[in-house]
Design a protein around this motif. Structure first.
Motif, PDB file in Angstrom:
ATOM      1  N   ASP A  52      40.144  27.455  38.133  1.00 27.87           N
ATOM      2  CA  ASP A  52      41.222  26.500  38.399  1.00 27.87           C
ATOM      3  C   ASP A  52      41.239  25.354  37.398  1.00 27.87           C
ATOM      4  N   TYR A  53      40.131  25.143  36.694  1.00 34.14           N
ATOM      5  CA  TYR A  53      39.992  23.955  35.848  1.00 34.14           C
ATOM      6  C   TYR A  53      39.799  24.277  34.373  1.00 34.14           C
ATOM      7  N   LEU A  54      39.850  25.543  34.015  1.00 35.15           N
ATOM      8  CA  LEU A  54      39.559  25.927  32.634  1.00 35.15           C
ATOM      9  C   LEU A  54      40.541  25.317  31.643  1.00 35.15           C
ATOM     10  N   LYS A  55      41.780  25.109  32.059  1.00 32.32           N
ATOM     11  CA  LYS A  55      42.759  24.554  31.115  1.00 32.32           C
ATOM     12  C   LYS A  55      42.394  23.132  30.704  1.00 32.32           C
ATOM     13  N   TRP A  56      41.765  22.380  31.615  1.00 27.67           N
ATOM     14  CA  TRP A  56      41.368  21.016  31.261  1.00 27.67           C
ATOM     15  C   TRP A  56      40.090  21.050  30.411  1.00 27.67           C
ATOM     16  N   VAL A  57      39.180  21.947  30.753  1.00 24.53           N
ATOM     17  CA  VAL A  57      37.940  22.058  29.987  1.00 24.53           C
ATOM     18  C   VAL A  57      38.231  22.545  28.569  1.00 24.53           C
ATOM     19  N   SER A  58      39.288  23.356  28.405  1.00 27.95           N
ATOM     20  CA  SER A  58      39.636  23.864  27.085  1.00 27.95           C
ATOM     21  C   SER A  58      40.008  22.742  26.120  1.00 27.95           C
ATOM     22  N   LEU A  59      40.429  21.594  26.657  1.00 25.96           N
ATOM     23  CA  LEU A  59      40.755  20.447  25.811  1.00 25.96           C
ATOM     24  C   LEU A  59      39.508  19.671  25.397  1.00 25.96           C
TER      25      LEU A  59
END
Length: 341
Positions: A103-110
């Motif tokens: 659920d949070y990978l898109k934020w961690v990708s930044l």
């Protein structure tokens, strides 16, 4: 332009900044006292590394024992081997949980690390709080409703203060270079309240926030958790004899009452067909936020639902936080366009 269902037209929403008539006179003193009570409280935190198939990130499972020893389930998802990086604390929606790492990978990708914890009594976590009243209405909104000191969401806010203190401490797994809060619905309301309570956040993202401007919400919401309070009056107090007492308790946790203390970069969102958290309640919060770098995105045909279009906006907002650029430096966005559809 734009639709609205049972709420103000968009032109009025833009300027809707209601007087805070239900803000208790001792609001600031109340929360100052709560913070003082927590100063000497120490959280016991257990972490364990989870085996996870994405090689570029690390996932830690957390059990966070809060101020009353309630064990809250949580996670940390961060770039692998990072010793310091910017941090987002993500709050779940009502009845939800801290979720899954994906659920949070898109934020961690930044390049962000994400902390997320269950709200007590929700998700997989218990609630060790003791409340002096029961209820004929399902949910958490009425637990301790007659006493602000022992109200359910007062306890939740204490948890959040303890979590933020721990995240900033030397006992946390790594050092945050920036710290912000994020959430939708209940999570959005908690994000606003956390930012106002803390006073030192670097950014806030709050989508269609719940726990916001109860005076208006109880009049116009048609479904969702605000209806727990509406139905409380119908079945427990049909002549509203306890309204002032209930409104006073809610006044201490209403996120709109924390918004005047928010001075950091803020991104919000509202759906004009939202009957659960009506758009007027979101605009009430937005228009009380003191930050000069704030924006609210408007979605005319969206209800209270997941919005991938807004996730794209949040990615852009967060990328700008890494570059230390305010909204008016984002290409195509000026202060005059903060309300544009």
């Amino acid at each position: 332009m734009g639709r609205q269902v049972g709420d103000f037209p968009l032109e009025k929403l833009r300027d809707y900044r209601p007087a805070l008539g239900n803000k208790p006179h001792d609001f600031d003193a109340f929360w100052s006292e709560q913070k003082n009570k927590l100063k000497n409280k120490h959280s016991q935190v257990e972490t364990g590394l989870r085996k996870y198939p994405v090689p570029s990130i690390e996932v830690l499972d957390i059990v966070f024992k809060s101020w009353d020893d309630t064990p809250l389930n949580g996670m940390l998802i961060k770039p692998k081997s990072a010793l310091e990086c910017p941090v987002i604390v993500c709050f779940p929606g009502y009845t939800g949980s801290c979720g899954l790492p994906v659920d949070y990978l898109k934020w961690v990708s930044l390049g962000f690390a994400v902390y997320t914890f269950d709200v007590r009594g929700q998700g997989l976590s218990p609630d060790y709080g003791k409340y002096q009243n029961g209820s004929r209405i399902p949910g958490w909104m009425l637990l301790g409703i007659y006493d602000p000191e022992n109200y359910y969401f007062t306890n939740v806010y204490r948890d959040i203060l303890m979590q933020i203190k721990w995240i900033r401490s030397e006992e946390s797994p790594f050092t945050p270079t920036k710290l912000g809060v994020m959430g939708s619905s209940q999570g959005g309301g908690l994000a606003l309240s956390a930012a106002g309570l803390d006073g030192e956040m670097d950014f806030v993202l709050a989508d269609w926030p719940f726990l916001t401007h109860f005076e208006r919400a109880l009049d116009v919401a048609l479904s969702g958790p605000y209806m727990e309070i509406v139905n409380y009056f119908k079945w427990n107090d049909p002549q509203y004899n306890t309204y002032d007492q209930v409104a006073e308790t809610l006044g201490y946790i209403d996120s709109v009452h924390f918004c005047e203390s928010i001075n950091c970069s803020t991104l919000m969102a509202a759906g004009l067909e939202d009957a659960i958290t009506p758009p007027s309640t979101a605009f009430a919060a937005f228009n009380h936020i003191q930050s000069v770098n704030k924006k609210i995105e408007i979605y005319p045909q969206f209800t209270h639902e997941l919005n991938p279009f807004h996730d794209e906006k949040k990615l852009e907002f967060l990328s700008r936080q890494l570059e230390n650029k305010p909204h008016d430096e984002i290409p195509g966005i000026t202060k005059q366009h903060l309300f544009d559809l």
